[in-house]
Motif scaffolding. Sequence first.
Motif: not given
Length: 340
Positions: A8-13, A34-45, A53-54, A60-62
């Motif tokens: 979940g990459t929303n504000w509460i996360t 589900r979107s690599l772009e959204k995941a990377q945008e979230f983590g870039s902060r 992961a998408t 879960f296997n990490l």
Amino acid sequence: MINLGIIGTNWITHQFVEAALATKKYDLVAVYSRSLEKAQEFGSRYHEDIEYATDLKTFFNLAHLHTVYIASPNALHFEQAKAAITAGKNVIVEKPAFSNPAEMDEIIELANLHNVYFFEAARNIHEKAFDTISDFLPLKDHIIGANFTFMKYSSRYDAVLAGQEPNIFSPNFSGGSIMDLGVYPLYAALGWFGVPNEGHYFARKIATDVDGIGTIILRYDLFDVTIQQGKIGDSFLPSEIYFDNGTLTLNGVNSFEKVEFYDRNAKKRLLLPITLKENPMEEEALAFANVLNNPTDKTQGVLYEEWVELARNVNQLIYDLRQQAGITFTADQKDEGKNS
């Protein structure tokens, strides 16, 4: 250090991750979207050493991922938590954790089986102020009643009025006001007063067939708690607990900034000592970390069991109240299918 992954990459996360990092007990190591772009945008902060992961199985296997914070749409919590626990991960599930008691019971049993932890992220019960109020209640004369209010207009209701069905107002995603906002005053009521003898829900449904607003009455041996909650209007009323000799006024039940007792006999007002964190989710993140980092500590173990039982009781009560109001989720129908 607790290696944290998020779904979940929303504000509460973002708010939870920032709170977790502020405790200095967590490290953000993985982001799923589900979107690599959204995941990377979230983590870039945060920092560069984050895995993305998408695919949930990959996520879960990490091996270095210990704990997963889940803040996806409500109806997705169960399957995602189940998969995480099966992979040996602790789970922190944003409230409302699960759609119904069948899901709640299965996750609690599964977590025990795999020797991992399940937390429902109901932040109000983990604030120091909640305990301050808990300690204050027995010091006063008998409680004769309470009124809790939490109403906040959701901008996504505009979409409902336009003929759409956003997740937060969809029975397919276990939406509605009692799930999203009513859960806070119910946690407060059950946390302070225990499980009621009776619960009654007078709900007003909206076009998507979930509740937009409603009044809950909880009956205890000697008093009632009335809860007004909703997502299609705003309320600016405080919440109150009534005693034989005065009134305790709370600025809210989802979070506590000011708590004042009016003593009728002395005709005086007493401010309870309330300290605030800059991030309102920091105290719950720290509470979870204390349990995760001290698995053999008996005090932490007792606290954890109390949280799990409270989560179970709140979930059961919400389900019972929904049934009274004729609010049925797709997830409920799936469980009926399993048992038929």
